[in-house]
Each structure stands twice: as structure tokens, then as C-alpha cells.
Design an enzyme around this catalytic site. Structure first.
Site, PDB file in Angstrom:
ATOM      1  N   SER A  23       1.007  -1.202  -0.033  1.00 24.70           N
ATOM      2  CA  SER A  23       0.119   0.020   0.109  1.00 24.70           C
ATOM      3  C   SER A  23       1.022   1.153   0.103  1.00 24.70           C
ATOM      4  O   SER A  23       2.112   1.119   0.441  1.00 24.70           O
ATOM      5  CB  SER A  23      -0.818   0.029   1.407  1.00 24.70           C
ATOM      6  OG  SER A  23      -1.536   1.144   1.345  1.00 24.70           O
ATOM      7  N   TYR A  81      -2.164  -1.504  10.450  1.00 25.70           N
ATOM      8  CA  TYR A  81      -2.197  -1.535   9.178  1.00 25.70           C
ATOM      9  C   TYR A  81      -1.027  -1.045   8.256  1.00 25.70           C
ATOM     10  O   TYR A  81      -0.334  -1.832   7.721  1.00 25.70           O
ATOM     11  CB  TYR A  81      -3.382  -0.729   8.669  1.00 25.70           C
ATOM     12  CG  TYR A  81      -3.568  -0.794   7.273  1.00 25.70           C
ATOM     13  CD1 TYR A  81      -4.305  -2.050   6.585  1.00 25.70           C
ATOM     14  CD2 TYR A  81      -3.115   0.079   6.159  1.00 25.70           C
ATOM     15  CE1 TYR A  81      -4.559  -2.086   5.106  1.00 25.70           C
ATOM     16  CE2 TYR A  81      -3.523   0.095   4.954  1.00 25.70           C
ATOM     17  CZ  TYR A  81      -3.919  -1.113   4.330  1.00 25.70           C
ATOM     18  OH  TYR A  81      -4.203  -1.199   2.871  1.00 25.70           O
TER      19      TYR A  81
HETATM   20  N1  NAD Z   1      -8.888  -0.496  -1.481  1.00 30.84           N
HETATM   21  C1  NAD Z   1      -7.723   0.265  -1.445  1.00 30.84           C
HETATM   22  O1  NAD Z   1      -7.762   1.477  -1.242  1.00 30.84           O
HETATM   23  C2  NAD Z   1      -6.452  -0.457  -0.859  1.00 30.84           C
HETATM   24  C3  NAD Z   1      -5.157   0.441  -0.683  1.00 30.84           C
HETATM   25  C4  NAD Z   1      -4.027  -0.009  -0.644  1.00 30.84           C
HETATM   26  C5  NAD Z   1      -3.995  -1.249  -0.391  1.00 30.84           C
HETATM   27  N2  NAD Z   1      -4.987  -2.331  -0.348  1.00 30.84           N
HETATM   28  C6  NAD Z   1      -4.546  -3.649  -0.298  1.00 30.84           C
HETATM   29  O2  NAD Z   1      -5.340  -4.349  -1.308  1.00 30.84           O
HETATM   30  C7  NAD Z   1      -5.771  -5.514  -0.994  1.00 30.84           C
HETATM   31  C8  NAD Z   1      -7.204  -5.876  -1.301  1.00 30.84           C
HETATM   32  O3  NAD Z   1      -7.874  -4.890  -0.830  1.00 30.84           O
HETATM   33  P1  NAD Z   1      -9.506  -4.728  -0.766  1.00 30.84           P
HETATM   34  O4  NAD Z   1      -9.650  -3.067  -0.614  1.00 30.84           O
HETATM   35  O5  NAD Z   1      -9.731  -5.530  -1.847  1.00 30.84           O
HETATM   36  O6  NAD Z   1      -9.933  -5.367   0.595  1.00 30.84           O
HETATM   37  P2  NAD Z   1     -11.254  -5.949   1.024  1.00 30.84           P
HETATM   38  O7  NAD Z   1     -11.562  -5.699   2.451  1.00 30.84           O
HETATM   39  O8  NAD Z   1     -12.400  -5.411  -0.042  1.00 30.84           O
HETATM   40  O9  NAD Z   1     -10.996  -7.631   0.734  1.00 30.84           O
HETATM   41  C9  NAD Z   1     -10.047  -8.188   1.555  1.00 30.84           C
HETATM   42  C10 NAD Z   1     -10.505  -9.722   1.218  1.00 30.84           C
HETATM   43  O10 NAD Z   1      -9.616 -10.434   2.217  1.00 30.84           O
HETATM   44  C11 NAD Z   1     -10.639 -11.572   2.728  1.00 30.84           C
HETATM   45  N3  NAD Z   1     -10.109 -11.893   3.819  1.00 30.84           N
HETATM   46  C12 NAD Z   1     -10.255 -11.388   5.219  1.00 30.84           C
HETATM   47  N4  NAD Z   1      -9.580 -12.116   6.135  1.00 30.84           N
HETATM   48  C13 NAD Z   1      -9.030 -13.259   5.473  1.00 30.84           C
HETATM   49  C14 NAD Z   1      -8.591 -14.261   5.937  1.00 30.84           C
HETATM   50  N5  NAD Z   1      -8.118 -14.517   7.310  1.00 30.84           N
HETATM   51  N6  NAD Z   1      -7.890 -15.420   5.081  1.00 30.84           N
HETATM   52  C15 NAD Z   1      -8.324 -15.203   3.929  1.00 30.84           C
HETATM   53  N7  NAD Z   1      -9.037 -13.836   3.311  1.00 30.84           N
HETATM   54  C16 NAD Z   1      -9.347 -13.101   4.096  1.00 30.84           C
HETATM   55  C17 NAD Z   1     -11.871 -11.004   2.774  1.00 30.84           C
HETATM   56  O11 NAD Z   1     -13.000 -11.648   2.858  1.00 30.84           O
HETATM   57  C18 NAD Z   1     -11.962  -9.967   1.379  1.00 30.84           C
HETATM   58  O12 NAD Z   1     -12.480 -11.005   0.352  1.00 30.84           O
HETATM   59  C19 NAD Z   1      -5.464  -5.685   0.646  1.00 30.84           C
HETATM   60  O13 NAD Z   1      -4.015  -6.271   0.711  1.00 30.84           O
HETATM   61  C20 NAD Z   1      -5.420  -4.324   0.855  1.00 30.84           C
HETATM   62  O14 NAD Z   1      -4.433  -3.765   1.935  1.00 30.84           O
HETATM   63  C21 NAD Z   1      -6.265  -1.746  -0.700  1.00 30.84           C
END
Ligand code: NAD
Length: 238
Positions: A131, A144
Site C-alpha cells: 500500500s 495496518y
Molecule cells: N482498497 C484500497 O484502497 C487499498 C489501498 C491500498 C492497499 N490495498 C490492499 O489491497 C488488498 C485488497 O484490498 P481490498 O480493498 O480489496 O480489501 P477488501 O477488504 O475488500 O477484501 C479483502 C479480502 O480479504 C478477505 N479476507 C479477510 N480475512 C481473511 C483471511 N483470514 N483469510 C483469507 N481471506 C481473508 C476478505 O474476505 C476479502 O475478500 C489488501 O491487501 C489491501 O490492504 C487496498
């Protein structure tokens, strides 16, 4: 990312604690199969070795090898707070998925990849998901940001340790990507902060991240190693 990988011809093994996407809509495997692609879903907790082992064994049973591993899962939400508000349970919940989970996925993938013959100079490719908040602090998100900073350097470490043996390891650092469920929208404050920090004219879409992942997973990606590829609309340039 799963949809894009499948559209490129990959057989995708999807692991998650839930099959229905958090943001709504039909399960990803259904969408892939409808499009003529190939995928399977397994219930798996990213922080449990046995579950990750099952994911990798499934890929190997289906295709004889594991070409790409993408540890993407995260838990944040109400667990993600400032230092003084963060309980031990909050810290452990985020670290279980956000750092331990990435460690387990990488370890299991590397073990498999080392046993495979190279294709296009690589025995396998790992794409971690960090991130912009793995490089800078985000106000009030201590666990985080710590987990994401850990992923950035874990990625470098694995690129250093396993590059000589043909495993390519890179991270994608998304900026603000609009992934939240319609009934749990980002607050107006979060959206205003994200727009203020993002030079690009809009915030990110999952497809922006998927396009970067397809490149890092492809045979074209050979000499790119240990990097943290920003897909952030310029957030970190600002
Ligand atoms: N959305 C953003 O703005 C953003 C920004 C920077 C980084 N990210 C990173 O991108 C990645 C995806 O983010 P997102 O926004 O799609 O998140 P999200 O919360 O929409 O999805 C996360 C997924 O992880 C799954 N999950 C949760 N606990 C779990 C476990 N114990 N085992 C397996 N799966 C599990 C959830 O069910 C969900 O499907 C993450 O690593 C997040 O940190 C996202």
C-alpha cells in the site's frame, strides 16, 4: 485480479474466508466459468499454514505447478486505529492476515516454486500487495501501516534471497482503490482526503491494480525484481 488472470488463460485457485465478494455480486468462480475460464474456490484462512498448503497443493494437482502467488487478503476496518486505541486483539487481527498470512503464502509458494523448472526464466512469480501506507504513515492506522511496511521489505528480502534461484518477487502498492461494499461506503472525510492526495482525476478501480498484476505475473516481467509498484494515481509523487 482473479478475473483478469483467468481472462489471460490462467487456472485460478481462489482462497478466502468467504466465497461471496465483499463488495457484492456473484462469486468470482461463477463469473470466470461463465466467461469460459477456469477457477476453483477454497475456503482458506490466510493466517493458517494448513489452509495455504491446501491452496498450493490444489494448484499443483490441477496444473502440475504454481506459476504465480498473490497474497492479497487483508483485515482492517474497525481494527485499524491509532496507537492508543489499538488493543492487542486489534493488532493481532490485522497481523494474522496482513503480515503472517503473507509470510505463510510466500513460504509455501517458494517451497513449491523451487521444485519447478523455469518458464520464461522464472520458476515462479510472487506478487504481494502492499500500500502507499506501507511507505508513509496514514493518520490513525498503526497496525495496518506496520503490516504494509513489513510487506514492502519482505518483498525485497525474498527477491534478494530467491532471485538467484529464479523466483521473481514484487509488490503492488495500491493507492486509494474503490472496493468498499455499497452498503458500507467510504466516509465523505476519507473520500475527500483521498481525492486531495491523488493527483489523477479519479480514484482507483480494481482493474487498475489487476492490470499491474497481469504484467508482474507475465512472461514479460523478467528483470523487474524486488520492486514496490505504485498504482496510486500519483499519491506518493505528491
Ligand atoms: N482498497 C484500497 O484502497 C487499498 C489501498 C491500498 C492497499 N490495498 C490492499 O489491497 C488488498 C485488497 O484490498 P481490498 O480493498 O480489496 O480489501 P477488501 O477488504 O475488500 O477484501 C479483502 C479480502 O480479504 C478477505 N479476507 C479477510 N480475512 C481473511 C483471511 N483470514 N483469510 C483469507 N481471506 C481473508 C476478505 O474476505 C476479502 O475478500 C489488501 O491487501 C489491501 O490492504 C487496498
Amino acid at each position: 485480479m482473479s478475473l483478469r488472470f483467468a481472462a489471460e488463460g490462467a487456472d485460478v485457485v481462489i482462497g478466502d474466508v468467504r466465497e461471496d465478494p465483499r463488495e457484492g455480486g456473484r462469486p468470482t468462480v461463477e463469473l470466470i466459468e461463465e466467461d469460459g475460464g477456469s477457477a476453483v474456490f477454497l475456503t482458506a484462512d490466510a493466517g493458517r499454514w494448513d489452509d495455504i498448503d491446501r491452496l498450493v497443493r490444489t494448484a499443483v494437482e490441477r496444473r502440475g505447478r504454481l506459476d504465480v502467488m498473490v497474497p492479497n487478503a487483508i483485515v482492517a476496518g474497525p481494527h485499524s486505529k491509532g496507537l492508543l486505541e489499538t488493543t492487542e486483539e486489534d493488532w493481532d487481527a490485522i497481523m494474522h492476515v496482513g503480515l503472517r498470512g503473507v509470510f505463510l503464502c510466500c513460504k509455501r509458494a517458494v517451497r513449491q516454486m523451487l521444485a519447478q523448472e523455469p518458464v520464461a526464466e522464472a520458476r515462479g512469480r510472487i506478487i504481494t500487495v502492499s500500500s502507499q501506507h506501507g511507505m508513509i504513515g496514514a493518520p490513525g492506522h498503526v497496525a495496518y501501516c506496520t503490516a504494509k511496511g513489513g510487506i514492502v521489505n519482505l518483498t525485497r528480502q525474498l527477491a534478494v534471497d530467491f532471485g538467484p534461484r529464479g523466483i521473481i518477487v514484487n509488490a503492488i502498492a495500491p493507492g486509494k482503490i474503490l472496493t468498499r461494499p455499497a452498503d458500507e461506503p467510504d466516509s465523505p472525510e476519507v473520500l475527500a482526503y483521498s481525492h486531495a492526495r491523488t493527483p489523477f482525476a479519479r480514484l482507483g478501480k480494481p482493474d487498475d491494480v489487476a492490470a499491474a498484476a497481469v504484467f508482474l505475473a507475465s512472461d514479460e516481467c523478467t528483470y523487474v525484481s524486488g520492486t514496490n509498484l505504485l498504482v496510486d494515481g500519483g499519491w506518493m509523487a505528491y
